[in-house]
Scaffold this motif. Structure first.
Motif, mmCIF file in Angstrom:
data_model
loop_
_atom_site.group_PDB
_atom_site.id
_atom_site.type_symbol
_atom_site.label_atom_id
_atom_site.label_comp_id
_atom_site.label_asym_id
_atom_site.label_seq_id
_atom_site.Cartn_x
_atom_site.Cartn_y
_atom_site.Cartn_z
ATOM 1 N N ALA A 91 -5.887 -2.456 -5.644
ATOM 2 C CA ALA A 91 -5.570 -3.815 -5.599
ATOM 3 C C ALA A 91 -4.884 -4.238 -3.956
ATOM 4 O O ALA A 91 -5.264 -4.939 -3.441
ATOM 5 N N ALA A 92 -4.022 -3.188 -3.838
ATOM 6 C CA ALA A 92 -3.385 -3.397 -2.426
ATOM 7 C C ALA A 92 -4.244 -2.854 -1.253
ATOM 8 O O ALA A 92 -4.178 -3.483 -0.214
ATOM 9 N N GLY A 148 -7.865 -5.215 3.347
ATOM 10 C CA GLY A 148 -9.535 -5.064 3.721
ATOM 11 C C GLY A 148 -10.021 -3.513 4.024
ATOM 12 O O GLY A 148 -10.931 -3.444 4.348
ATOM 13 N N ARG A 149 -9.515 -2.566 2.985
ATOM 14 C CA ARG A 149 -10.044 -1.379 2.904
ATOM 15 C C ARG A 149 -10.654 -1.234 1.760
ATOM 16 O O ARG A 149 -10.402 -0.944 0.711
ATOM 17 N N HIS A 150 -11.899 -1.937 1.681
ATOM 18 C CA HIS A 150 -12.901 -2.154 0.520
ATOM 19 C C HIS A 150 -13.253 -0.937 -0.275
ATOM 20 O O HIS A 150 -12.998 -0.781 -1.496
ATOM 21 N N GLU A 151 -13.736 0.187 0.644
ATOM 22 C CA GLU A 151 -13.981 1.447 0.090
ATOM 23 C C GLU A 151 -13.041 2.286 -0.950
ATOM 24 O O GLU A 151 -13.274 2.546 -1.892
ATOM 25 N N GLU A 152 -11.903 2.259 -0.267
ATOM 26 C CA GLU A 152 -10.692 2.810 -0.865
ATOM 27 C C GLU A 152 -10.097 1.941 -2.063
ATOM 28 O O GLU A 152 -10.021 2.770 -3.370
ATOM 29 N N ALA A 153 -10.460 0.698 -2.003
ATOM 30 C CA ALA A 153 -10.106 -0.144 -2.985
ATOM 31 C C ALA A 153 -10.992 0.126 -4.419
ATOM 32 O O ALA A 153 -10.347 0.201 -5.538
ATOM 33 N N SER A 189 -12.784 -7.606 -9.984
ATOM 34 C CA SER A 189 -12.993 -9.116 -9.293
ATOM 35 C C SER A 189 -12.459 -9.728 -8.134
ATOM 36 O O SER A 189 -13.064 -10.140 -7.223
ATOM 37 N N ALA A 190 -11.286 -9.653 -8.018
ATOM 38 C CA ALA A 190 -10.762 -9.816 -6.734
ATOM 39 C C ALA A 190 -11.076 -8.943 -5.568
ATOM 40 O O ALA A 190 -11.499 -9.560 -4.369
ATOM 41 N N ALA A 191 -11.094 -7.819 -5.721
ATOM 42 C CA ALA A 191 -11.761 -6.891 -4.689
ATOM 43 C C ALA A 191 -13.241 -7.543 -4.111
ATOM 44 O O ALA A 191 -13.473 -7.460 -3.101
ATOM 45 N N CYS A 192 -14.097 -7.537 -5.345
ATOM 46 C CA CYS A 192 -15.242 -7.977 -4.906
ATOM 47 C C CYS A 192 -15.331 -9.368 -4.011
ATOM 48 O O CYS A 192 -16.042 -9.658 -3.142
ATOM 49 N N GLU A 193 -14.439 -10.166 -4.547
ATOM 50 C CA GLU A 193 -14.199 -11.704 -3.912
ATOM 51 C C GLU A 193 -13.904 -11.295 -2.416
ATOM 52 O O GLU A 193 -14.664 -12.043 -1.439
ATOM 53 N N ARG A 194 -12.972 -10.118 -1.905
ATOM 54 C CA ARG A 194 -12.680 -10.030 -0.624
ATOM 55 C C ARG A 194 -13.798 -9.618 0.150
ATOM 56 O O ARG A 194 -13.964 -9.638 1.342
ATOM 57 N N ARG A 195 -14.868 -8.823 -0.606
ATOM 58 C CA ARG A 195 -16.139 -8.538 0.243
ATOM 59 C C ARG A 195 -17.189 -9.784 0.344
ATOM 60 O O ARG A 195 -18.292 -9.703 0.779
ATOM 61 N N VAL A 249 0.816 -1.201 0.013
ATOM 62 C CA VAL A 249 0.096 0.055 0.034
ATOM 63 C C VAL A 249 0.883 1.154 -0.035
ATOM 64 O O VAL A 249 0.427 2.157 -0.684
ATOM 65 N N ALA A 250 1.879 1.343 0.928
ATOM 66 C CA ALA A 250 2.611 2.288 0.997
ATOM 67 C C ALA A 250 3.408 2.632 -0.212
ATOM 68 O O ALA A 250 3.680 4.004 -0.808
ATOM 69 N N VAL A 251 4.095 1.852 -1.003
ATOM 70 C CA VAL A 251 4.739 1.895 -2.211
ATOM 71 C C VAL A 251 4.083 2.620 -3.288
ATOM 72 O O VAL A 251 4.359 3.399 -4.156
ATOM 73 N N TRP A 252 2.578 1.933 -3.416
ATOM 74 C CA TRP A 252 1.773 2.368 -4.404
ATOM 75 C C TRP A 252 1.054 3.803 -4.218
ATOM 76 O O TRP A 252 0.573 4.362 -5.255
ATOM 77 N N ARG A 253 0.937 4.045 -2.892
ATOM 78 C CA ARG A 253 0.598 5.566 -2.538
ATOM 79 C C ARG A 253 1.746 6.679 -2.983
ATOM 80 O O ARG A 253 1.195 7.473 -3.782
ATOM 81 N N ALA A 254 2.988 6.182 -2.912
ATOM 82 C CA ALA A 254 3.878 7.047 -3.176
ATOM 83 C C ALA A 254 3.872 6.935 -4.879
ATOM 84 O O ALA A 254 4.054 8.085 -5.569
ATOM 85 N N ALA A 255 3.807 5.783 -5.556
ATOM 86 C CA ALA A 255 3.622 5.771 -6.688
ATOM 87 C C ALA A 255 2.610 6.457 -7.688
ATOM 88 O O ALA A 255 2.736 7.095 -8.595
ATOM 89 N N LEU A 256 1.424 6.497 -7.007
ATOM 90 C CA LEU A 256 0.177 7.191 -7.377
ATOM 91 C C LEU A 256 0.527 8.634 -7.518
ATOM 92 O O LEU A 256 0.256 9.574 -8.342
ATOM 93 N N ASP A 257 1.216 9.407 -6.273
ATOM 94 C CA ASP A 257 1.619 10.659 -6.298
ATOM 95 C C ASP A 257 2.491 11.090 -7.394
ATOM 96 O O ASP A 257 2.394 12.312 -7.853
ATOM 97 N N ALA A 258 3.494 10.015 -7.574
ATOM 98 C CA ALA A 258 4.479 10.429 -8.525
ATOM 99 C C ALA A 258 4.057 10.511 -9.838
ATOM 100 O O ALA A 258 4.297 11.007 -10.742
ATOM 101 N N ALA A 259 2.805 9.357 -10.247
ATOM 102 C CA ALA A 259 2.125 9.066 -11.712
ATOM 103 C C ALA A 259 1.670 10.267 -11.908
ATOM 104 O O ALA A 259 1.478 10.925 -13.203
#
Length: 958
Positions: A750-751, A756-761, A789-795, A722-732
């Motif tokens: 996906a991260a 388990g942070r479904h709404e943010e996912a 699909s994977a996110a829905c599965e986790r819910r 989660v941490a590296v992709w938050r930084a990556a989104l800011d860079a992107a």
């Protein structure tokens, strides 16, 4: 240069002692030095190097060795070439052999036994073992070695004559005994030992020495003792008065070598400074020093154990002097420990305790030369100042003579180097030496067997005890949380703890918690002080005086390198130096106690030392800092990319810009080596991404997140992902490429789903899908549908998961992406299984398994076998389910996929339990539980723990 020659072949250069590691190069130098300023034919040199089996190109190889030797000596003119010979240029006084001969000649011309004895003692002090012992047998040098050995024995015999004439018969017995043991056929030496023993009142031992010599001569050469020994033996038997010491025999003073004073009639020195004031901890270190003393006292004939009364008993001949070298960084407590131990054990040294601060690292710019230290020792031992010799060797010889056979402790504090210490060493095994210094004393360890004790920071308990000692138990115990916090903020570093204890003790109304808060906010500045001996930064700065400019720069750069420590390859990238050069610099910093070598070839600094080094980094040119950080970040990025290509071979690679000049990725050969490297460097890779972000290298920030994704999934580093992709989104958002922006949203979604942070996912995944559709990027649409699909599965929304899965499958088939198609097939089968549509589930999963088999993708095969196991278990085919799960486990274990291993172990327990195989179910669930806990998967941990509890209630363990 010292070849273990006694110093017989030692030569100095402007750059210091020459060090040659190659055996043949050392042989070459030994042969040239044994014939100084004389041409030595190449044939002789080749014979010395290779004997009867020279290489085919011996002449050219010899030229290479000579070239390397010139470079090592630092002066091309040192070795001259004339036709078919080489000659080594040696200046007067450079060879120990010349110094030895000069001292012996002066002794023979002295006409005064006291002067002669001291000159001969100085000459013999140049010897450090058998000449050329570490070169092995070199026939060309055999005659030289024998000649030097004969010269040494002759000098010893003459010294014995002088000492006997002066009445110093007792002091020479130990060394004469060793020499007679080494040279049993040397009758003149044996005669001197007999006479020394006789004059010391040990007539029986003297006669035993004669009998032993008679037997050796008879057994080995078949002769009787010569006239000198026979006459001496007979004179002893009749107690001939002629054997008594000459009337009034004493040390006669002379201008070059003063008399040995009548020390027993003088008070012995007690030079130890006051013991440090409250002293805490260091129990293990004190025990090691005690053990070393006890062992040496046993070896040298001491009788009282450490901690008891003063020792008695004569030392065994040839015993080794005990040297304990206490090392560590500035402020780590070396002097405190040395003085505490010295005072605690002073009773073991009734003949005196000598102390000198050598100022190797202190406010003064210049360390104390050994000549000055010896002057202080000699005057403390009763030598009149005007009778102290001017020559260093003569001073050292006189010092050794004065303390010979005495139980004296010599504390050499704050030493700069071995060269500063060696002249101050006693020669008698009854003495003990304690050396402190920041640099590892290589010469003392290698030549004299010094026991090195490297100090580290205090333990938590020791640090708390030190604060309690300084502040009083009451104040320290009033707020133990603040006390412990203060200890940790000080890094349990003794000087830092003392500084903070001083601040707190002089301000009793201020709570300890306030000092902890100030230290947290101000850091190293809180530990500074106007007193140069009281502030940690200034104390640490003294270490820099002994560093080269290159070493200082590397020291500063290491402080700003990403991560808690560093490997040699990463350090090489950081510094821009070759690996060999970097290793040499790191070793120098380690020897200076500024850097610690850890396991697996890693180097680390204490936090406070690193904070100090970081202040030096600020003084470096900005382009130097930026270039260094750019190189090391490139090293981490390109090596991570190479590792990702190994562990996820079917993933489409991203394009990287070439690394900075001179930077190469660390070589990785297979999946295990890739995972091992990633495990070791994970914290550094996260730090490297932060460094890249701080330097606005947005592309690198995004690329590091991408290359870490597969590893994070396999090792279940979900929060880090989660941490590296938050930084990556800011860079992107700062990159012109829209695909990077889509991928960053998708990967971050996906991260979030994984933790388990479904709404943010869902929010990020929908943004990714909208961007992909906006740019008509069907590949990204397929990837995002798959992630949704994977996110829905986790819910546990399997119906919506199936809808997204079928859409992604259709897109992958249209795009002809078989790897992604196989993954989508398995996902769709998995969702059908959870909707209890098992026939459809099996059909899709079997299709996925066939496709994965063609693609040779073990991770995909393992995931699909796990799905088939689930389907079999839920349709009552438990044996088949176990078979599929075990096949999946084997594949996951082979590729080190810890996350999937935990899941499959969890799944495997259910068919075992259904078949009544409770022992097997318990075993796999316990293993899954351990992995879930390790991976921080709390929900999974609680579920499996509940399964185990239910199993326990159903079938209690026996």
């Amino acid at each position: 240069m010292d070849f273990g020659v006694l110093g017989a072949l030692r030569i100095a250069t402007d750059k210091g002692p020459v060090r040659l590691d190659a055996h043949l190069q050392r042989v070459l130098l030994a042969v040239l030095l044994s014939r100084p300023n004389q041409p030595v034919a190449t044939g002789v040199l080749q014979d010395a190097l290779w004997g009867a089996r020279p290489p085919k190109s011996a002449g050219k190889v010899l030229q290479v060795y000579v070239h390397r030797l010139r470079r090592a000596l630092g002066d091309p003119e040192r070795i001259r070439h004339d036709r078919s010979a080489y000659a080594l240029v040696v200046h007067p006084g450079e060879l120990d052999t010349d110094r030895f001969a000069a001292l012996v000649d002066r002794a023979r011309q002295a006409g005064d036994p006291a002067v002669a004895a001291d000159l001969l003692a100085s000459a013999l002090a140049l010897w450090r073992g058998r000449p050329l012992a570490d070169l092995g047998e070199v026939p060309v040098l055999r005659a030289d070695v024998e000649r030097w050995a004969e010269q040494r024995l002759a000098a010893w015999e003459e010294r014995a004559e002088a000492e006997l004439a002066l009445g110093r018969h007792t002091s020479i017995i130990p060394e004469l005994g060793v020499l007679v043991d080494e040279h049993p056929l040397r009758e003149r030496l044996r005669a001197r030992l007999m006479l020394a023993l006789y004059r010391s009142g040990r007539q029986a031992e003297a006669l035993a020495v004669y009998d032993a010599g008679r037997r050796v001569l008879a057994d080995e050469v078949g002769v009787d003792p010569g006239p000198e020994l026979r006459d001496l033996h007979a004179a002893m038997l009749r107690a001939d008065p002629e054997l008594d010491p000459p009337p009034g025999a004493r040390s006669l003073p002379g201008p070059a070598a003063p008399a040995v004073p009548a020390v027993p009639s003088l008070p012995m020195p007690r030079q130890l400074p006051a013991p440090p004031g409250p002293f805490s901890g260091r129990i293990a270190e004190l025990a090691r020093l005690d053990q070393a003393l006890a062992a040496t006292r046993t070896d040298t004939g001491g009788t009282a154990p450490v901690g008891g009364g003063a020792a008695s008993g004569a030392p065994a001949a040839g015993g080794a002097i005990l040297i304990s070298a206490i090392g560590g960084a500035g402020g780590i407590g070396k002097t405190w420990l040395a003085l505490h131990w010295a005072h605690r054990n002073a009773h073991h040294f009734p003949d005196g305790q000598l102390f000198v601060d050598l100022h190797g690292f202190s406010p003064t710019e210049h360390p104390i030369p050994p000549e000055a230290a010896l002057f202080g020792f000699l005057t403390a031992l009763g030598v009149a100042p005007d009778r102290v010799p001017t020559d260093l060797d003569a001073k050292a010889a006189l010092f050794r003579s004065l303390v010979a056979g005495k139980r004296v402790l010599v504390v050499l504090d704050n030493a700069a180097s071995g060269d500063q210490v060696i002249p101050l060493l006693p020669g008698s095994p009854t003495c003990t030496v304690l050396v402190t210094g920041r640099r590892k004393p290589a010469a003392l360890i290698e030549r004299y067997g010094a026991r090195h004790l490297q100090l580290d920071v205090l333990s938590q308990a020791e640090a708390a005890a030190l604060l309690a000692e300084r502040l009083g138990d009451g104040r320290a115990s009033d707020d133990p949380g603040a006390r412990d916090q203060l200890a940790e903020l000080c890094g349990r570093y003794p000087l830092a703890l003392s500084v903070m204890a001083r601040h707190a003790a002089t301000r009793p109304a201020v709570p300890l918690g306030e000092f902890a808060a100030e230290l947290r906010d101000l850091g190293l500045d809180m530990l500074d002080d106007d007193d140069p001996a009281a502030g940690l930064p200034v104390v640490l700065s003294w270490s820099l005086r002994h560093l080269t400019s290159e070493q200082r720069t590397v020291f500063a750069l290491l402080a700003i390198a990403p991560g808690p420590d560093i490997s040699l390859p990463a350090a090489s990238a950081l510094t821009g130096l070759t690996t060999a050069r970097t290793h040499k610099v790191l070793r120098a910093l380690e020897d200076a106690s500024l850097l610690d070598r850890r396991r697996h070839g890693r180097y680390a600094m204490h936090d406070l030392i690193r904070a100090y080094a970081a202040t030096l980094a600020r003084d470096l040119p900005a382009d130097t800092r930026d270039a260094a950080l750019g190189r090391v970040v490139d090293f981490y990025l390109h090596t991570t990319h190479a590792a990702d290509r190994l562990i996820n071979v079917h993933r489409r690679p991203i394009r990287l810009d070439p690394p900075a000049p001179g930077v190469e990725a660390h070589p990785l050969s297979d999946i295990p080596s890739a995972l091992t490297w990633l495990d070791a460097e994970h914290a550094h890779l996260l730090a490297a991404q932060r460094t890249a972000a701080a330097h606005h290298r947005h592309e690198v920030v995004w690329q590091l997140a991408w290359t870490l994704s597969s590893y994070h999934f396999r090792r279940a580093h979900r929060r880090d992902n989660v941490a590296v992709w938050r930084a990556a989104l800011d860079a992107a958002t700062r990159l012109p490429d829209p695909v990077s922006h889509v991928r960053a949203h998708r990967r971050l979604g996906a991260a979030y789903a994984d933790v388990g942070r479904h709404e943010e996912a869902v929010s990020h995944l929908k943004q990714a899908l909208a961007l992909a559709e906006h740019h008509d990027n069907r590949t990204e649409q397929a990837h995002t549908r798959n992630a949704l699909s994977a996110a829905c599965e986790r819910r546990e929304d399997y119906r919506e998961a199936l809808e997204h899965g079928l859409l992604s499958l259709k897109l992958y088939q249209d795009l002809d992406q078989p790897v992604r198609e196989a993954r989508a097939l398995n996902y769709v089968g998995w969702y059908y299984a959870h909707l209890n549509e098992h026939d459809s589930a099996r059909t899709y999963c079997q299709a996925a398994l066939v496709l994965y088999g063609r693609l040779h993708d073990p991770e995909g095969e393992g995931a699909t076998l796990d799905s088939l196991g689930y389907i079999d278990h839920h349709t009552g085919h438990h044996e088949q389910a176990i078979h599929h799960y075990r096949e999946a486990l084997a594949m996951f274990r082979a590729i080190g996929h810890a996350y999937a291993i935990a899941n499959t172990l969890d799944n495997l327990g259910h068919p075992h339990s259904a078949l009544g195989q409770h022992h097997q179910a318990r075993a796999v669930w316990q293993e899954a539980l351990a992995l879930y806990r390790e991976q921080g998967r709390d929900t999974d941990t609680n579920r499996v723990q509940h399964q185990l509890d239910q199993l326990h209630h159903t079938t209690p363990t026996t």
